[in-house]
Design an enzyme around this catalytic site. Structure first.
Site, PDB file in Angstrom:
ATOM      1  N   GLY A 170       0.827  -1.196   0.000  1.00 49.29           N
ATOM      2  CA  GLY A 170       0.000   0.000   0.000  1.00 49.29           C
ATOM      3  C   GLY A 170       0.861   1.245   0.000  1.00 49.29           C
ATOM      4  O   GLY A 170       2.016   1.219   0.432  1.00 49.29           O
TER       5      GLY A 170
ATOM      6  N   LYS B 205       5.267  -7.628   2.708  1.00 45.79           N
ATOM      7  CA  LYS B 205       5.037  -7.359   4.131  1.00 45.79           C
ATOM      8  C   LYS B 205       3.836  -8.185   4.595  1.00 45.79           C
ATOM      9  O   LYS B 205       2.881  -8.375   3.842  1.00 45.79           O
ATOM     10  CB  LYS B 205       4.783  -5.858   4.359  1.00 45.79           C
ATOM     11  CG  LYS B 205       5.964  -4.980   3.898  1.00 45.79           C
ATOM     12  CD  LYS B 205       5.959  -3.581   4.472  1.00 45.79           C
ATOM     13  CE  LYS B 205       4.824  -2.682   4.028  1.00 45.79           C
ATOM     14  NZ  LYS B 205       4.625  -2.592   2.555  1.00 45.79           N
TER      15      LYS B 205
ATOM     16  N   HIS C 174       3.795   4.932   2.740  1.00 49.67           N
ATOM     17  CA  HIS C 174       4.993   4.580   3.506  1.00 49.67           C
ATOM     18  C   HIS C 174       6.253   5.125   2.867  1.00 49.67           C
ATOM     19  O   HIS C 174       7.358   4.645   3.133  1.00 49.67           O
ATOM     20  CB  HIS C 174       5.104   3.062   3.640  1.00 49.67           C
ATOM     21  CG  HIS C 174       3.854   2.404   4.111  1.00 49.67           C
ATOM     22  ND1 HIS C 174       3.261   2.754   5.298  1.00 49.67           N
ATOM     23  CD2 HIS C 174       3.059   1.455   3.552  1.00 49.67           C
ATOM     24  CE1 HIS C 174       2.152   2.027   5.464  1.00 49.67           C
ATOM     25  NE2 HIS C 174       2.007   1.246   4.411  1.00 49.67           N
TER      26      HIS C 174
ATOM     27  N   HIS D  29      -0.165   1.331   9.718  1.00 50.04           N
ATOM     28  CA  HIS D  29      -1.459   1.682   9.109  1.00 50.04           C
ATOM     29  C   HIS D  29      -2.424   2.111  10.193  1.00 50.04           C
ATOM     30  O   HIS D  29      -3.599   1.766  10.156  1.00 50.04           O
ATOM     31  CB  HIS D  29      -2.072   0.493   8.386  1.00 50.04           C
ATOM     32  CG  HIS D  29      -1.167  -0.205   7.441  1.00 50.04           C
ATOM     33  ND1 HIS D  29      -0.395  -1.278   7.805  1.00 50.04           N
ATOM     34  CD2 HIS D  29      -0.887   0.039   6.144  1.00 50.04           C
ATOM     35  CE1 HIS D  29       0.309  -1.680   6.754  1.00 50.04           C
ATOM     36  NE2 HIS D  29       0.049  -0.897   5.741  1.00 50.04           N
TER      37      HIS D  29
END
Ligand code: ADP
Ligand code: ADP
Ligand code: MG
Ligand code: MG
Ligand code: MG
Ligand code: MG
Lengths: 330, 194, 330, 194
Positions: free
Chosen positions: C56, C107, C59, C221
């Site tokens: 996602g 991850k 980051h 997150h």
């Protein structure tokens, strides 16, 4: 105010100590100071004019993060937003002089200018060849006889990069100072803030903005800017800053270098979106961008915001901007 | 008018006290038109002055001023480090020739002008030092001279230092450096017994 | 919510487009995707196993910032905090396979694991040799049969660095996967938050903390952590995290690698102060730190906070961590 | 029970409507025990499904399910992309052999288990799919079957997906994926005319 610190008065020495410990292959601390100097193997071997910069802390990675092969020889950290003292600058000068002289890169604040001047006087008394250049890229403040002059902000890192490359290539002190002045004169920056920085000793943000407001033209020490407006989409922000900056360049031919700089608390995600808008608009305007960089380079503690720097750059400068360096922060 | 070594030391000590008692007031003044640190900067300097004086008793006026100057130059940074530092350093040099207070303060004020590339009317501490130097010459330094000098900075537009970035908006606020200098000369008046 | 963006749905494509435009000498975008792949001259010339990561967005600089010679061959960006889709990952795999196979660094989130698995199935159907390793360095979540397992957080960047170096040196796919698993098993992270991140589509911070509170054990997150406490001086925070992490290592001989990671809105100044406290305590405990790094590497949008990663590292790994790379973000 | 091509398309369209009408409700559910994006993820998928169906009219059931599967796999990402994608892809493959609805939904549920490495009782969408598949087999699917299945997730402790990081604290909240799956089967019931 929530910050990861110990005692307020220990912030700068502890920060420098952490930086040096974590990067001992690159830099070392000059004993008794908060100045750092190159510690790589090339430093002792290769002779060049020393390049020293410094200023108040709170703008990390500026300046200590730019000490290394191809950039600064040493950097001096003052208290938060406060120029370092002349004796510390003097120690840094002595630590890097290899007999070819030292160039000081100073940001245009009266405190910095005065402290570096005093250090220069001290070094001159030791017969060290020394010159200084004063960076004043922030065009949001008018340059008139009624002000201290324009402030030195994010463009400083581009000046340090080009001067560092030129010094490494063997340029002499006088030529370096001349080159530096030319680079400074070709470098223009404007910044915006979404949220002011909190100086640890003060404990609250330097100014307040509404939930939907931004301020154009802020400095890197919570200096207020030229107007407070409702926040706009990134595209509009980019357009406003480009318009303001490009009006300073009468000649739009040749190459330009672009720096999109995060102020400390603005994520890279937003910086890249803004960079996309900036580079799109410049391309549409047929401005040739020979070098671009995005990231937190010259920050203002935890300020949320961004600045745009555009430099009209000789082909040589573009090459120098692209040369690899071994620093913590470039 | 002259000030002997003991009284000059008392002067400096009183100055230290006043600045330390008003650190946050000085920060507040600097928050309005600067970066909010003039009190912290001066307090750092005052601690260094106290330390230095405790470490070694100055033998004469020149040494006393030099001690103050070096402490401030080495510990304050920012604008006031070089400014106060240069003023006191120039006073130290002058003290080798004369002990006349008016002459010494004038030399200090000239030092400020040289270091700051500035002059009266620019909304800086010079707007306190210069009137004080002049009234010392005519032997009529008083509380109201210092107060008036300080208050005169309120309606000035700053053209030097950080406040100058505010241009017109710098009007309406006292200059922080003038306030710390006012403490210096109020301390002097107390030593002079007025 | 004040952010420098345009439309929420355009965040990721615009961010990737900005990143690629600003760094076209290093990376290029794979058409029709938000994946980026190496664009340096060496990439075509030198054969090696491809290394692909992704996940996602939010980051940054992870993962696209680590594409380059000596690190990732390609990186795939999903929506904010959402795994990328298999077809995009598949395109990245195809773009980097030079016949020696491709290693996927994933991850440990169910979305990521599933999407990368599907991409792997697609690549296998093309007879591409492919393996994957799953990073799960966050020890603040218990690893039990009752959970998805430990989360992958900041340690990911160290895994990418070591695997990238090994791949560049010519290691084959199987050995790379084994090495990766060993590195993962030796890497432990815990993070703290001072302020939660604001997901743009949500518009407010993911959770609230009091003016003097921090949360230990948060994820990247906005996942909640293991306890909310009053903020402590940096020294105490460092002590708490070191204690928690070092209890995972029974063998304290040999070298360790340390990563102090900013979560996005925490200035470098605070990260260096924290680094100073961490490195002081480790030195006092006679733990040998062979490599250390400080900065925003694996962020969580505008989260204020920091994480500490400690890896028990072979001498070889320390060397690999120190090798120069040409990436945007390392 | 069988569902012809037209009704199956209506089913999917109704599912799209329901998800789009409840996007923020799904985000809210996911904010409580996840990362707050299940609604946004599903909405992105629904838009892709609508686009794909508008672009090309599917010729048969297998093609319809495949279209839905590919749209979700390619546009959703996160957990639900591969999950719904795999379920519909497996249904598409199965639809080449049979058009029995119970069998198809069971195959979809099995696809979820395989892709998610999960099973009933882990507080995931499987806790809706599996009971629905079973009641379809015994021909007694009803609103209350779907509702009960959804509500059963409330008191479960999540052991798969993002909510599992919360361990015990995941109790007391509906599973967001189960809610979106409940919309799917409520849409089915509407098409079946119940
Ligand atoms: N060029 C100058 N000449 C004389 N005084 C100056 C000059 N620049 C600044 N000052 C004085 O310094 C004061 C500010 O001090 P301070 O806030 O401690 O330093 P800084 O501006 O570095 O933060 C001003 O109020 C002014 O009196
Ligand atoms: N391993 C799994 N098996 C089955 N369902 C899962 C699994 N992991 C997650 N889910 C489902 O996905 C839902 C979360 O979807 P969403 O929030 O959109 O994705 P993400 O977790 O990637 O943010 C959960 O509510 C759960 O129903
Ligand atoms: Mg200051
Ligand atoms: Mg100030
Ligand atoms: Mg998600
Ligand atoms: Mg989610």
């Amino acid at each position: 105010m929530k910050k990861i610190i110990n005692k307020t008065e220990d912030i700068v020495p502890e920060m420098i100590s952490g930086l040096v410990k974590a990067n001992s292959d690159l830099v070392k601390q000059i004993e008794g100071t908060t100045a750092v100097v190159r510690n790589d193997s090339k430093f002792a071997e290769e002779k060049q004019v020393g390049v020293v910069s410094g200023g108040g802390s709170g703008h990390e990675p500026l300046h200590a993060g730019y000490v290394g092969d191809g950039m600064l020889s040493a950097a001096v950290a003052g208290e938060v937003f406060t120029s370092p003292t002349p004796d510390q600058i003097y120690e840094a000068i002595k630590a890097v002089d290899q007999g070819l002289g030292v160039l000081l890169i100073v940001k245009n604040y009266s405190g910095d200018v005065m402290n570096f001047d005093m250090a220069k006087e001290m070094a001159e008394a030791d017969d060290i060849k020394i010159k200084s250049i004063v960076v004043n890229d922030d065009i949001s403040v008018e340059n008139s006889e009624f002000t201290q002059g324009k402030r030195g902000v994010a463009g400083t890192v581009l000046v340090e990069k080009i001067i560092g490359a030129a010094a490494r290539s063997g340029m002499n002190l006088d030529d370096l100072a001349n080159l530096g002045q030319k680079v400074i004169d070709s470098t223009k920056t404007v910044g915006i803030a979404l949220h002011a920085a909190t100086v640890p000793a003060v404990g609250h943000p330097g100014f307040e903005l509404g939930d939907d407001e931004i301020e154009y033209g802020i400095g890197i020490h919570n200096e207020r800017g030229y107007s407070v407006e409702k926040i706009q989409p990134s595209k509009e922000l980019a357009h406003e800053l480009i318009k303001k900056i490009m009006s300073e360049f009468s000649d739009r031919t040749g190459h330009f270098a672009v720096l999109i700089n995060g102020m400390g608390a603005t994520p890279l995600m937003e910086q890249y979106i803004f960079a996309n808008d900036v580079l799109n608009e410049l391309a549409a305007d047929k401005i040739s961008v020979g070098f671009s960089k995005v990231g937190n380079q010259v920050t203002s503690l935890d300020m949320q915001g961004i600045s745009l720097t555009i430099m009209k750059a000789d082909d040589d400068w573009i090459k120098m901007l692209k040369e690899p360096v071994t620093t913590i922060g470039w | 008018m002259e000030l002997n070594l003991a009284d000059t030391k008392k002067w400096i000590e009183l100055f230290v006290e006043k600045v330390e008692a008003n650190t946050s007031e000085l920060n507040e003044l600097d928050t309005a038109i600067g970066d909010g640190d003039h009190g912290s900067n001066m307090a750092r300097g005052m601690a260094a002055v106290t330390d230095a004086l405790a470490k070694k008793e100055p033998a004469d006026l020149a040494e006393l001023y030099k001690t103050v100057a070096f402490a401030m130059i080495q510990k304050v940074g920012g604008a006031p480090g070089p400014l106060y530092g240069t003023a006191f350093l120039d006073m130290s040099k002058k003290a080798k020739e004369t002990t006349d207070l008016a002459e010494l303060v004038q030399v200090g004020s000239d030092g400020l002008k040289r270091r700051g590339q500035s002059d009266v009317g620019m909304k800086t501490m010079i707007d306190v030092w210069q009137p004080v130097a002049e009234s010392l010459k005519s032997n009529d330094l008083s509380k109201s001279v210092v107060e008036n000098a300080l208050n005169s900075t309120k309606d000035m537009v700053a053209t030097k230092g950080r406040a100058s970035y505010l241009e017109e908006k710098s009007k309406g606020h006292l200059d922080p450096g003038s306030q710390s200098s006012a403490y210096l000369f109020e301390a002097l008046l107390e030593v002079l017994g007025e």
